[in-house]
Design a protein around this motif. Sequence first.
Motif, short mmCIF file in Angstrom:
data_model
loop_
_atom_site.label_atom_id
_atom_site.label_comp_id
_atom_site.label_asym_id
_atom_site.label_seq_id
_atom_site.Cartn_x
_atom_site.Cartn_y
_atom_site.Cartn_z
N SER A 333 0.83 -1.07 0.16
CA SER A 333 -0.07 -0.03 -0.09
C SER A 333 0.84 1.35 0.01
CB SER A 333 -1.04 0.11 1.23
OG SER A 333 -1.49 1.41 1.48
N LYS A 334 0.53 2.33 -0.69
CA LYS A 334 1.35 3.62 -0.58
C LYS A 334 1.39 4.09 0.73
CE LYS A 334 -2.65 6.05 -2.33
NZ LYS A 334 -3.27 7.33 -3.44
N TRP A 335 0.18 3.79 1.54
CA TRP A 335 0.26 4.22 2.71
C TRP A 335 1.18 3.76 3.79
CZ3 TRP A 335 -2.42 8.87 3.43
CH2 TRP A 335 -3.38 8.93 2.77
N TYR A 336 1.45 2.54 3.58
CA TYR A 336 2.29 1.81 4.17
C TYR A 336 3.78 2.60 3.85
CZ TYR A 336 -0.88 -1.63 6.12
OH TYR A 336 -1.88 -2.42 6.55
N SER A 337 3.98 2.58 2.54
CA SER A 337 5.29 2.81 2.02
C SER A 337 5.55 4.24 2.62
CB SER A 337 5.16 2.99 0.48
OG SER A 337 5.20 1.79 0.00
N ALA A 338 4.54 5.30 2.52
CA ALA A 338 4.65 6.72 3.02
C ALA A 338 4.98 6.46 4.77
CB ALA A 338 3.48 7.62 2.70
N ALA A 339 4.35 5.82 5.34
CA ALA A 339 4.48 5.86 6.78
C ALA A 339 5.78 5.28 7.21
CB ALA A 339 3.12 4.95 7.53
N ALA A 340 6.33 4.36 6.40
CA ALA A 340 7.62 3.66 6.77
C ALA A 340 8.69 4.60 6.06
CB ALA A 340 7.75 2.30 6.21
N ALA A 341 8.53 5.39 5.11
CA ALA A 341 9.70 6.17 4.53
C ALA A 341 9.75 7.54 5.32
CB ALA A 341 9.08 6.71 3.06
N LEU A 342 8.99 7.88 5.87
CA LEU A 342 9.08 9.19 6.82
C LEU A 342 10.13 9.12 7.85
CD1 LEU A 342 8.41 12.06 7.41
CD2 LEU A 342 6.55 11.25 8.88
N PRO A 343 10.18 8.08 8.80
CA PRO A 343 11.41 7.99 9.52
C PRO A 343 12.60 7.40 9.04
CG PRO A 343 9.64 6.03 9.80
CD PRO A 343 9.00 7.03 8.93
N CYS A 344 12.58 6.76 7.66
CA CYS A 344 13.77 6.45 7.26
C CYS A 344 14.30 7.66 6.69
CB CYS A 344 13.51 5.42 6.19
SG CYS A 344 12.96 3.76 6.92
N LEU A 345 13.43 8.56 6.18
CA LEU A 345 14.09 9.92 5.67
C LEU A 345 14.63 10.64 6.76
CD1 LEU A 345 14.40 12.03 3.44
CD2 LEU A 345 12.20 12.94 4.14
N VAL A 346 14.21 10.70 8.15
CA VAL A 346 15.04 11.38 9.26
C VAL A 346 16.16 10.55 9.38
CG1 VAL A 346 14.56 11.78 11.51
CG2 VAL A 346 12.76 11.78 10.24
N PHE A 347 16.34 9.30 9.42
CA PHE A 347 17.54 8.72 9.65
C PHE A 347 18.49 9.13 8.36
CE2 PHE A 347 15.61 4.30 11.71
CZ PHE A 347 15.01 5.22 12.58
N ALA A 348 18.04 9.33 7.48
CA ALA A 348 18.96 9.62 6.20
C ALA A 348 19.71 11.03 6.37
CB ALA A 348 18.41 9.67 4.73
N LEU A 349 18.92 11.79 7.22
CA LEU A 349 19.44 13.29 7.39
C LEU A 349 20.34 13.12 8.64
CD1 LEU A 349 16.10 15.09 6.86
CD2 LEU A 349 17.91 14.99 5.20
N ALA A 350 20.61 12.23 9.40
CA ALA A 350 21.54 12.09 10.57
C ALA A 350 22.64 12.82 10.71
CB ALA A 350 21.36 10.63 11.04
N LEU A 351 23.60 12.39 9.26
CA LEU A 351 24.84 12.91 9.35
C LEU A 351 24.83 14.25 8.89
CD1 LEU A 351 28.06 12.28 9.14
CD2 LEU A 351 27.69 11.63 6.92
N PRO A 352 24.08 14.84 7.94
CA PRO A 352 23.97 16.20 7.48
C PRO A 352 23.76 16.97 8.70
CG PRO A 352 22.83 14.98 5.72
CD PRO A 352 23.14 14.06 6.81
N ALA A 353 23.00 16.49 9.36
CA ALA A 353 22.46 17.22 10.82
C ALA A 353 23.35 17.43 11.73
CB ALA A 353 21.16 16.60 11.43
N VAL A 354 24.32 16.08 11.94
CA VAL A 354 25.58 16.30 12.90
C VAL A 354 26.57 17.23 12.40
CG1 VAL A 354 27.22 15.00 13.88
CG2 VAL A 354 25.05 14.11 13.92
N ALA A 355 26.78 17.13 10.97
CA ALA A 355 27.80 17.96 10.28
C ALA A 355 27.53 19.44 10.45
CB ALA A 355 27.91 17.67 8.85
N VAL A 356 26.29 19.96 10.35
CA VAL A 356 25.73 21.41 10.38
C VAL A 356 25.93 21.72 11.98
CG1 VAL A 356 24.23 22.83 10.05
CG2 VAL A 356 24.87 21.36 8.40
N LEU A 357 25.18 20.87 12.77
CA LEU A 357 25.12 21.39 14.10
C LEU A 357 26.03 20.86 15.22
CD1 LEU A 357 21.15 20.67 14.08
CD2 LEU A 357 22.43 23.02 13.77
N GLY A 358 27.30 20.00 14.55
CA GLY A 358 27.98 19.36 15.51
C GLY A 358 28.49 20.21 16.81
#
Length: 537
Positions: A333-358
């Motif tokens: 379901s596209k709803w399942y995909s969207a619900a699972a993708a959101l936290p994965c997107l947050v995970f993906a941003l971890a390194l840029p966030a640490v690089a900027v806010l370290g």
Amino acid sequence: MKPIYRYLLFFLLLLPAIALRDYTPDNELRYISLVNEALQNGTWFTFYDHGTVYADKPPLYFWYIALMHFLLGAHHMWAIALASLLPAIGIIALMDRWMREESVPCDTALAGSMLMITAMYIGTALVLRMDMLMALFILLALRAFYRLYQGKASRSTRWMIPVYIFLAIFTKGPVGFLMPMVSIVAFLAIKKDLRHFGRYFGWGQWGVLIGLCVLWFSAVYAEGGSEYLNNILFKQTVGRGVNSFHHAEPFYYYITHFAYALAPWSLLYLVSYVKGVKARLWKTDLEKFLAAVSASTFVMLSLVSSKLDIYLVPAYPFMVYLSAIWIARTGASKWYSAAAALPCLVFALALPAVAVLGDKLPFGLGESIPTYLCATVLSAAGIAALVLIFRARMACGVKTAAIGFLAAVFLGSWAIPRVNPHIGFEYLGERACQIARQHGIEHFAYYNFDEGWYMDTFTGESFHRIHNMDELDSLESLPEPSLLLVRQTEARHDSAFTAHIRDWKPAEEKGSYRLFVIEGKKETGGDALPPHPGQEP
């Protein structure tokens, strides 16, 4: 991956987060202190917090702490925490086996991975508390009942149900009785079979449960008398349940906390519940049972006055595995995909966030290599999970994100020693002992916060509380030197105290705490003024 290897991986990835961490003063040091005091007093069923009755928790968990102390000769964080981590993994193993036995459409690897990194679940697995151990006993009781209901259990299983329930009570208290009982009643009501409750929990089972409780309460009465027994039976049950003196919250508390307590998959859980209820997917007895346990526990704990997010953790296995079943039944379901993708997107941003806010990270974590390794692995896992999700492999994406998250926890754990002086007393305790030897200190005190007296766990010295300026003046008037522990919070919010110590030089300052040496008044034969604390005599 075979289930046994997955459980071993969970254990190895999470162990450093326990082994490298200091005790928190508010709960974990309290439990250590309670056990130390009980060992000194020779009591086994009654516990005291520096002489004050502590009847909040039953003794089983404290017995485990005492056993580890006996076996190892000292208190070790990693050993005590096994009573949280091993039950957490054991619950997943038990739920996996249960699903396989019932042959339901459930990806157990998906369900176990989701549950393991659900915020409150992994948090409970990594702290020194008895909640996860109680959750294991509750699961054992409910699984035994279900097997008995299905006619798949041996005759001895009937007698194990009250034993498991008693162990749950003996670990945490009344919820160990209420959750399994309310869940069983709710399920039988759904099945319109409530009149046969006695088949599964009859007079014999009640006799076993009551008999075990009577033995426990008799031991409490023998050690602590009627006052202690009354505290356990009434103040800690009726008092907390009806008009709580601790953690009183409104009935909608768990609804408003759903999003972050079940993060990062809270939206995925919610979508599966909505789709499952809309399609009326409770087709099997197992699904009805999981739904009955989840819903009845949620309602029951919402009606109880005392509430914390951790109280709902015993229901999480049932909630998560029901979600996994309904995900499998409803398909892609596209709803399942969207619900699972959101936290994965947050995970993906971890390194840029640490690089900027370290440079803004607390405790110098922005300068720590483990921090960057943690962020790198988390980002990589998030990106890989997003690729899998967009290729319609949602389950693989979630499992990838979960393993990546645990690997990030493993790597980030090696930065914990930087944080320890800010969260615990072990470093301060060592410094307090060194300073006391240097200055010949005989008096130990702390200024007006609740956890200060647990410093005695590391120093072996009793710290007494200074409540106000008059008591501080009395401490300064002593002829012998004293050591004063101050927490920054109190110093900031008490203007009179802040003004009084403005010119004092701390003998040690670390994290949120400072240690001051108060030299005291010298016997000079005249009215000599005492030197400032921290000043060389």
